[in-house]
Design a protein around this motif. Structure first.
Motif, PDB file in Angstrom:
ATOM      1  N   GLN A   1       0.730  -1.080  -0.001  1.00 48.30           N
ATOM      2  CA  GLN A   1       0.072   0.176   0.062  1.00 48.30           C
ATOM      3  C   GLN A   1       0.783   1.070   0.126  1.00 48.30           C
ATOM      4  OE1 GLN A   1      -3.062   0.036  -0.387  1.00 48.30           O
ATOM      5  NE2 GLN A   1      -3.777   2.285   0.352  1.00 48.30           N
ATOM      6  N   ASP A   2       0.585   2.211  -0.895  1.00 41.26           N
ATOM      7  CA  ASP A   2       1.536   3.105  -1.101  1.00 41.26           C
ATOM      8  C   ASP A   2       2.772   3.130  -1.096  1.00 41.26           C
ATOM      9  OD1 ASP A   2      -1.003   5.061  -1.069  1.00 41.26           O
ATOM     10  OD2 ASP A   2      -1.167   5.115   1.120  1.00 41.26           O
ATOM     11  N   GLY A   3       3.185   1.982  -1.629  1.00 32.92           N
ATOM     12  CA  GLY A   3       4.680   1.542  -1.962  1.00 32.92           C
ATOM     13  C   GLY A   3       5.604   1.285  -0.775  1.00 32.92           C
ATOM     14  N   ALA A   4       4.875   0.977   0.189  1.00 26.33           N
ATOM     15  CA  ALA A   4       5.323   0.726   1.547  1.00 26.33           C
ATOM     16  C   ALA A   4       5.333  -1.159   1.757  1.00 26.33           C
ATOM     17  CB  ALA A   4       4.821   1.184   2.768  1.00 26.33           C
ATOM     18  N   VAL A   5       6.537  -1.615   1.969  1.00 25.75           N
ATOM     19  CA  VAL A   5       6.743  -2.895   2.348  1.00 25.75           C
ATOM     20  C   VAL A   5       6.810  -3.075   3.880  1.00 25.75           C
ATOM     21  CG1 VAL A   5       8.234  -4.914   2.313  1.00 25.75           C
ATOM     22  CG2 VAL A   5       8.348  -3.136   0.500  1.00 25.75           C
ATOM     23  N   ASN A   6       6.134  -4.005   4.478  1.00 28.16           N
ATOM     24  CA  ASN A   6       6.155  -4.215   5.710  1.00 28.16           C
ATOM     25  C   ASN A   6       6.446  -5.739   6.225  1.00 28.16           C
ATOM     26  OD1 ASN A   6       4.548  -1.486   6.809  1.00 28.16           O
ATOM     27  ND2 ASN A   6       3.173  -2.342   5.044  1.00 28.16           N
ATOM     28  N   TYR A   7       7.325  -5.948   7.139  1.00 22.80           N
ATOM     29  CA  TYR A   7       7.607  -7.208   7.650  1.00 22.80           C
ATOM     30  C   TYR A   7       7.810  -7.281   9.119  1.00 22.80           C
ATOM     31  CZ  TYR A   7      12.579  -5.538   7.906  1.00 22.80           C
ATOM     32  OH  TYR A   7      13.642  -4.900   8.184  1.00 22.80           O
ATOM     33  N   SER A   8       7.660  -8.317   9.669  1.00 24.51           N
ATOM     34  CA  SER A   8       7.702  -8.685  11.336  1.00 24.51           C
ATOM     35  C   SER A   8       9.146  -8.874  11.410  1.00 24.51           C
ATOM     36  CB  SER A   8       6.929  -9.776  11.621  1.00 24.51           C
ATOM     37  OG  SER A   8       7.262 -10.955  10.774  1.00 24.51           O
ATOM     38  N   THR A   9       9.617  -8.781  12.565  1.00 26.82           N
ATOM     39  CA  THR A   9      11.031  -9.011  13.300  1.00 26.82           C
ATOM     40  C   THR A   9      11.379 -10.114  12.806  1.00 26.82           C
ATOM     41  OG1 THR A   9      10.615  -7.278  15.166  1.00 26.82           O
ATOM     42  CG2 THR A   9      12.567  -8.879  15.149  1.00 26.82           C
ATOM     43  N   PRO A  10      12.339 -10.528  12.169  1.00 26.34           N
ATOM     44  CA  PRO A  10      12.853 -11.891  11.589  1.00 26.34           C
ATOM     45  C   PRO A  10      13.449 -12.570  12.642  1.00 26.34           C
ATOM     46  CG  PRO A  10      14.441 -10.236  10.902  1.00 26.34           C
ATOM     47  CD  PRO A  10      13.205  -9.276  11.420  1.00 26.34           C
ATOM     48  N   GLN A  11      13.339 -14.159  12.708  1.00 29.13           N
ATOM     49  CA  GLN A  11      14.021 -14.794  13.482  1.00 29.13           C
ATOM     50  C   GLN A  11      15.028 -15.871  12.799  1.00 29.13           C
ATOM     51  OE1 GLN A  11      13.716 -14.975  16.815  1.00 29.13           O
ATOM     52  NE2 GLN A  11      12.059 -13.344  16.995  1.00 29.13           N
ATOM     53  N   ASN A  12      15.999 -16.180  13.394  1.00 27.29           N
ATOM     54  CA  ASN A  12      17.135 -17.002  12.572  1.00 27.29           C
ATOM     55  C   ASN A  12      16.478 -18.814  12.938  1.00 27.29           C
ATOM     56  OD1 ASN A  12      18.903 -15.128  12.057  1.00 27.29           O
ATOM     57  ND2 ASN A  12      19.912 -15.371  14.139  1.00 27.29           N
ATOM     58  N   VAL A  13      16.746 -19.285  11.757  1.00 23.31           N
ATOM     59  CA  VAL A  13      15.992 -20.662  11.971  1.00 23.31           C
ATOM     60  C   VAL A  13      17.122 -21.592  11.165  1.00 23.31           C
ATOM     61  CG1 VAL A  13      13.718 -20.274  11.778  1.00 23.31           C
ATOM     62  CG2 VAL A  13      14.922 -20.534   9.681  1.00 23.31           C
ATOM     63  N   ALA A  14      17.158 -22.874  11.099  1.00 21.69           N
ATOM     64  CA  ALA A  14      18.375 -23.766  10.468  1.00 21.69           C
ATOM     65  C   ALA A  14      17.608 -24.933   9.834  1.00 21.69           C
ATOM     66  CB  ALA A  14      19.123 -24.248  11.682  1.00 21.69           C
ATOM     67  N   SER A  15      18.734 -25.360   8.922  1.00 21.12           N
ATOM     68  CA  SER A  15      18.181 -26.518   8.253  1.00 21.12           C
ATOM     69  C   SER A  15      17.553 -27.655   8.907  1.00 21.12           C
ATOM     70  CB  SER A  15      19.393 -27.175   7.220  1.00 21.12           C
ATOM     71  OG  SER A  15      19.803 -26.057   6.595  1.00 21.12           O
ATOM     72  N   GLY A  16      16.548 -28.242   8.612  1.00 22.94           N
ATOM     73  CA  GLY A  16      15.916 -29.234   9.168  1.00 22.94           C
ATOM     74  C   GLY A  16      14.870 -28.947  10.180  1.00 22.94           C
ATOM     75  N   ASP A  17      14.730 -27.564  10.497  1.00 24.22           N
ATOM     76  CA  ASP A  17      13.696 -26.949  11.379  1.00 24.22           C
ATOM     77  C   ASP A  17      12.167 -27.119  10.627  1.00 24.22           C
ATOM     78  OD1 ASP A  17      15.636 -26.409  13.144  1.00 24.22           O
ATOM     79  OD2 ASP A  17      15.327 -24.124  13.097  1.00 24.22           O
ATOM     80  N   LEU A  18      11.191 -27.334  11.304  1.00 22.78           N
ATOM     81  CA  LEU A  18       9.740 -27.639  10.751  1.00 22.78           C
ATOM     82  C   LEU A  18       9.238 -26.066  11.242  1.00 22.78           C
ATOM     83  CD1 LEU A  18       7.263 -29.133   9.875  1.00 22.78           C
ATOM     84  CD2 LEU A  18       6.951 -29.670  12.167  1.00 22.78           C
ATOM     85  N   ILE A  19       8.827 -25.488   9.842  1.00 18.86           N
ATOM     86  CA  ILE A  19       8.037 -24.348   9.853  1.00 18.86           C
ATOM     87  C   ILE A  19       6.538 -24.373   9.534  1.00 18.86           C
ATOM     88  CG2 ILE A  19       8.207 -22.043   8.532  1.00 18.86           C
ATOM     89  CD1 ILE A  19      10.621 -22.865  10.031  1.00 18.86           C
ATOM     90  N   VAL A  20       5.843 -23.623  10.277  1.00 19.50           N
ATOM     91  CA  VAL A  20       4.253 -23.597   9.887  1.00 19.50           C
ATOM     92  C   VAL A  20       4.342 -22.168   9.700  1.00 19.50           C
ATOM     93  CG1 VAL A  20       2.106 -23.815  11.136  1.00 19.50           C
ATOM     94  CG2 VAL A  20       3.715 -25.775  11.521  1.00 19.50           C
ATOM     95  N   GLY A  21       3.369 -22.000   8.566  1.00 15.27           N
ATOM     96  CA  GLY A  21       2.875 -20.447   8.130  1.00 15.27           C
ATOM     97  C   GLY A  21       1.386 -20.581   8.067  1.00 15.27           C
ATOM     98  N   THR A  22       1.013 -19.665   8.604  1.00  9.98           N
ATOM     99  CA  THR A  22      -0.371 -19.518   8.777  1.00  9.98           C
ATOM    100  C   THR A  22      -0.790 -17.918   8.327  1.00  9.98           C
ATOM    101  OG1 THR A  22      -0.516 -18.747  11.085  1.00  9.98           O
ATOM    102  CG2 THR A  22      -0.897 -21.111  10.527  1.00  9.98           C
ATOM    103  N   VAL A  23      -2.093 -17.858   7.632  1.00 12.39           N
ATOM    104  CA  VAL A  23      -2.600 -16.592   7.155  1.00 12.39           C
ATOM    105  C   VAL A  23      -4.175 -16.730   7.693  1.00 12.39           C
ATOM    106  CG1 VAL A  23      -3.213 -14.733   5.687  1.00 12.39           C
ATOM    107  CG2 VAL A  23      -1.013 -16.213   5.522  1.00 12.39           C
ATOM    108  N   ARG A  24      -4.567 -15.709   8.611  1.00 12.93           N
ATOM    109  CA  ARG A  24      -6.066 -16.146   9.068  1.00 12.93           C
ATOM    110  C   ARG A  24      -6.729 -14.510   8.999  1.00 12.93           C
ATOM    111  NH1 ARG A  24      -5.246 -20.479   8.770  1.00 12.93           N
ATOM    112  NH2 ARG A  24      -5.247 -22.428  10.053  1.00 12.93           N
TER     113      ARG A  24
END
Length: 337
Positions: free
Chosen positions: A203-226
């Motif tokens: 919106q209006d050319g702005a990019v928004n992202y949450s504070t990132p977290q370090n992860v590592a190969s082999g970790d299980l990730i769950v992504g949700t949008v609600r």
């Protein structure tokens, strides 16, 4: 006196050790609290008309002043406003710079119709920039959410300044302004490592992202949008995006983020997007990624289980070798590269 001096010396040594431990503890806490690195700058492999100093995002190339991090306990409201944990509201970034697509096409900050799917392209240096593989599905109504699981792959064999993203997401086929994404990224923050973050743009050319977290190969990730609206709401104004590492019990979320007036009727079960990939070794070296347990919710917040409604289409969006392939079933997206 010799014994007393020894005891005094021991006390002094113990005191010094305690001070050192406290110092190390503070240093460790400071290191943990230290913010992540900045987004990766567009490298030599960028399209020729993208200015130096622009940064890479899952939405193309942006001026750094148009990108903002939403910290834990903050909420991204409509019109780019940010509400703090104490309830106070501040103005977000006011983007005054054009952004550039993966092909290097300029888009005004006020343009509300960027490319629906950022197509992959090759720069003069023959690097791939853009969406490479995806699975997609649309509905005549709207989706109330999506979730998927995937495992962090191995790091790429080569480190050429490339950025690699994996994510599911939701978008509007008719009013393309944003895509809500829980994202796993390699070198997304100029760090040559895997991180997770949740994104909402543009919106209006702005990019928004949450504070990132370090992860590592082999970790299980769950992504949700609600969505946060009552059941039956077709165009919901408030959404939660969460990217969670189950293995490490850490997450990065955008909560109560705006839909910017969009109706999310276009789902992506799994996407591979890259920047600056110039050889096959720039992809993760295990060569494949599977998004599993993919689940779409309807506007009543009920899982969609009808097979006729889950006809995912798999797409190979560029043909530059590296054994690229994609396949899809009702709950799995397989991407190979």
């Amino acid at each position: 006196m010799a014994i007393m001096n020894s005891k005094a010396l021991i006390r002094q040594l113990l005191g010094a050790a305690s001070l050192m431990a406290a110092f190390l503890g503070m240093a460790s806490a400071a290191a943990q609290a230290e913010p992540m690195g900045q987004l990766t700058s567009a490298a030599a492999q960028r399209p020729s008309n993208v200015p130096a100093g622009y940064v890479i995002t899952p939405f193309g190339y942006f001026h750094p002043s148009c990108v903002q991090e939403i910290h834990p306990q903050e909420k991204l409201l409509d019109h780019g406003r940010i509400q703090g944990a104490d309830g106070s509201v501040r103005t977000g970034v006011l983007c005054q710079h054009v952004r550039y697509t993966l092909r290097g096409e300029a888009i005004s900050p006020r343009d509300t119709h960027p490319a629906a799917r950022p197509a992959a392209s090759a720069s003069a240096q023959d690097a791939v920039n853009g969406w490479v593989l995806d699975t997609e599905l649309t509905t005549s109504s709207a989706y109330g959410g999506i979730n998927a699981r995937w495992t962090v792959p191995a790091a790429p064999a080569a480190a050429d300044g490339q950025v690699v993203y994996f994510f599911p997401g939701l978008q509007d086929t008719n009013n393309v302004q944003s895509i809500l994404q829980p994202v796993l990224g390699w070198n997304a923050f100029n760090d040559n490592r895997w991180t997770i973050a949740s994104w909402n743009c543009c919106q209006d050319g702005a990019v928004n992202y949450s504070t990132p977290q370090n992860v590592a190969s082999g970790d299980l990730i769950v992504g949700t949008v609600r969505n946060n609206c009552a059941a039956g709401t077709r165009t919901c104004t408030s959404w939660n995006i969460n990217t969670q590492d189950i293995s490490r019990n850490v997450s990065s979320a955008l909560n109560q983020t705006s839909n910017y007036g969009q109706t999310f009727n276009w789902a992506f079960g799994g996407v591979l997007e890259v920047y600056g990939v110039s050889r096959c070794d720039d992809y993760p070296r295990d060569g494949a990624m599977s998004f599993t347990s993919i689940q779409l919710l309807d506007i009543n917040k009920k899982p969609i289980t009808r097979s006729a409604s889950l006809g995912w289409r798999a797409n190979v969006l560029q043909q530059a070798g590296c054994n690229l392939n994609a396949s899809a079933s009702p709950s799995v997206a397989n991407l190979s590269y």
